[in-house]
Design a protein around this motif. Structure first.
Motif, short mmCIF file in Angstrom:
data_model
loop_
_atom_site.label_atom_id
_atom_site.label_comp_id
_atom_site.label_asym_id
_atom_site.label_seq_id
_atom_site.Cartn_x
_atom_site.Cartn_y
_atom_site.Cartn_z
N ARG A 113 29.97 -4.58 -56.44
CA ARG A 113 29.59 -3.62 -55.40
C ARG A 113 28.46 -2.72 -55.87
O ARG A 113 27.62 -2.32 -55.09
N THR A 114 28.45 -2.38 -57.12
CA THR A 114 27.38 -1.55 -57.66
C THR A 114 26.05 -2.31 -57.61
O THR A 114 25.04 -1.76 -57.17
N ILE A 115 26.06 -3.56 -58.02
CA ILE A 115 24.84 -4.37 -57.98
C ILE A 115 24.41 -4.58 -56.54
O ILE A 115 23.23 -4.48 -56.22
N SER A 116 25.35 -4.85 -55.65
CA SER A 116 25.01 -5.04 -54.24
C SER A 116 24.40 -3.78 -53.66
O SER A 116 23.41 -3.85 -52.92
N ALA A 117 24.98 -2.63 -53.98
CA ALA A 117 24.43 -1.37 -53.48
C ALA A 117 23.03 -1.14 -54.02
O ALA A 117 22.14 -0.69 -53.28
N LEU A 118 22.80 -1.46 -55.28
CA LEU A 118 21.47 -1.30 -55.87
C LEU A 118 20.46 -2.19 -55.17
O LEU A 118 19.36 -1.74 -54.81
N ILE A 119 20.81 -3.44 -54.94
CA ILE A 119 19.89 -4.37 -54.28
C ILE A 119 19.58 -3.92 -52.86
O ILE A 119 18.42 -3.90 -52.44
N ILE A 120 20.61 -3.53 -52.12
CA ILE A 120 20.39 -3.08 -50.74
C ILE A 120 19.52 -1.82 -50.72
O ILE A 120 18.59 -1.71 -49.92
N ALA A 121 19.79 -0.89 -51.61
CA ALA A 121 18.99 0.33 -51.65
C ALA A 121 17.54 0.04 -52.02
O ALA A 121 16.62 0.64 -51.46
N ARG A 122 17.31 -0.89 -52.94
CA ARG A 122 15.94 -1.24 -53.32
C ARG A 122 15.21 -1.93 -52.16
O ARG A 122 14.01 -1.72 -51.97
N VAL A 123 15.92 -2.74 -51.39
CA VAL A 123 15.30 -3.38 -50.23
C VAL A 123 14.87 -2.33 -49.20
O VAL A 123 13.74 -2.37 -48.69
N VAL A 124 15.76 -1.38 -48.93
CA VAL A 124 15.43 -0.32 -47.98
C VAL A 124 14.26 0.51 -48.50
O VAL A 124 13.32 0.83 -47.75
N GLN A 125 14.27 0.82 -49.79
CA GLN A 125 13.18 1.59 -50.39
C GLN A 125 11.86 0.81 -50.30
O GLN A 125 10.81 1.37 -49.98
N GLY A 126 11.90 -0.47 -50.57
CA GLY A 126 10.70 -1.30 -50.49
C GLY A 126 10.16 -1.40 -49.08
O GLY A 126 8.94 -1.36 -48.86
N LEU A 127 11.05 -1.53 -48.09
CA LEU A 127 10.60 -1.57 -46.70
C LEU A 127 9.93 -0.26 -46.30
O LEU A 127 8.89 -0.27 -45.63
N GLY A 128 10.52 0.85 -46.72
CA GLY A 128 9.91 2.15 -46.42
C GLY A 128 8.54 2.28 -47.05
O GLY A 128 7.58 2.71 -46.39
N ALA A 129 8.42 1.89 -48.29
CA ALA A 129 7.12 1.98 -48.98
C ALA A 129 6.10 1.06 -48.33
O ALA A 129 4.92 1.41 -48.21
N SER A 130 6.54 -0.12 -47.90
CA SER A 130 5.59 -1.06 -47.28
C SER A 130 5.08 -0.57 -45.94
O SER A 130 4.01 -0.97 -45.50
N MET A 131 5.84 0.31 -45.29
CA MET A 131 5.37 0.86 -44.02
C MET A 131 4.52 2.11 -44.21
O MET A 131 3.64 2.39 -43.41
N ILE A 132 4.77 2.86 -45.27
CA ILE A 132 4.05 4.12 -45.47
C ILE A 132 2.71 3.91 -46.19
O ILE A 132 1.70 4.51 -45.82
N THR A 133 2.68 3.07 -47.20
CA THR A 133 1.49 2.95 -48.05
C THR A 133 0.23 2.59 -47.27
O THR A 133 -0.80 3.24 -47.47
N PRO A 134 0.23 1.60 -46.38
CA PRO A 134 -1.02 1.31 -45.65
C PRO A 134 -1.48 2.48 -44.77
O PRO A 134 -2.67 2.66 -44.56
N GLN A 135 -0.53 3.28 -44.31
CA GLN A 135 -0.89 4.41 -43.46
C GLN A 135 -1.68 5.47 -44.23
O GLN A 135 -2.52 6.16 -43.65
N THR A 136 -1.44 5.59 -45.53
CA THR A 136 -2.16 6.59 -46.32
C THR A 136 -3.65 6.29 -46.35
O THR A 136 -4.47 7.20 -46.23
N MET A 137 -3.99 5.02 -46.51
CA MET A 137 -5.41 4.66 -46.52
C MET A 137 -6.05 4.90 -45.15
O MET A 137 -7.18 5.36 -45.06
N ALA A 138 -5.32 4.60 -44.09
CA ALA A 138 -5.85 4.82 -42.74
C ALA A 138 -6.07 6.31 -42.49
O ALA A 138 -7.08 6.71 -41.90
N ILE A 139 -5.15 7.14 -42.96
CA ILE A 139 -5.30 8.59 -42.77
C ILE A 139 -6.50 9.10 -43.57
O ILE A 139 -7.28 9.91 -43.06
N ILE A 140 -6.65 8.64 -44.80
CA ILE A 140 -7.80 9.05 -45.61
C ILE A 140 -9.10 8.70 -44.89
O ILE A 140 -10.03 9.50 -44.82
#
Length: 181
Positions: free
Chosen positions: A6-33
């Motif tokens: 369960r600990t490993i599963s929670a880590l993997i799920i949390a990393r997936v959510v974190q990666g999805l968030g980063a993938s949506m935010i990062t391109p926006q920073t360049m567009a804002i600049i």
């Protein structure tokens, strides 16, 4: 006691959510600049963005290792809460309100891009494992064809290369027909 699976599963799920968030935010920073800095200052802003990303790439894994070692793996996520709140507050205060425009989402373009890249990258990366069989070469060729279709896919119903090609093909056909009479 917490079960390791369960600990490993929670880590993997949390990393997936974190990666999805980063993938949506990062391109926006360049567009804002690009939108808020005038052309004369845009290079310096992009350089600062790049330097920050470079430092984060270097320091992030080291800091993550220290946090995991000292406090546990959960802290690689908890540390982002105050950093995110500070970033949100600074963006709220410093980034101007930008005008928005309505856009439609090009589902076919996304599908063509994703499928083409999958076929091409999978074929190239796994070709040696499958002894560069005909199926692998077929995947690579299909990937190239799908990516070519993606490049030529129009941005909208009346825009893009297909409609320009179709209208020029129609005009050429009419011209040839009128010349043959």
């Amino acid at each position: 006691m917490v079960r390791p699976d369960r600990t490993i599963s929670a880590l993997i799920i949390a990393r997936v959510v974190q990666g999805l968030g980063a993938s949506m935010i990062t391109p926006q920073t360049m567009a804002i600049i690009t939108r808020i800095f005038p052309a004369a200052r845009r290079g310096a802003a992009m350089a600062l963005w790049g330097a920050t990303a470079g430092i984060a790439t270097l320091v992030g894994p080291i800091l993550g290792g220290v946090l995991v070692d000292a406090l546990g793996w959960e802290w690689i996520f908890f540390i982002n809460v105050p950093v995110g709140l500070i970033g949100f507050a600074l963006a709220w205060r410093l980034v101007p309100t930008l005008p928005t425009h309505t856009h439609s989402f090009d589902w076919l373009g996304v599908g063509l891009s994703g499928l083409g890249m999958f076929l091409l990258v999978f074929g190239i990366q796994e070709g040696h494992q499958y002894s560069w069989s005909g199926a692998i070469w077929g995947m690579i060729a299909a990937g190239l064809v799908v990516l070519a279709a993606f490049v030529w896919w129009p941005a909208g119903p009346q825009e893009g290369r297909w409609s320009r090609w179709a209208s020029s093909a129609t005009a050429t056909s009419r011209w040839r027909t009128s010349r043959s009479r």
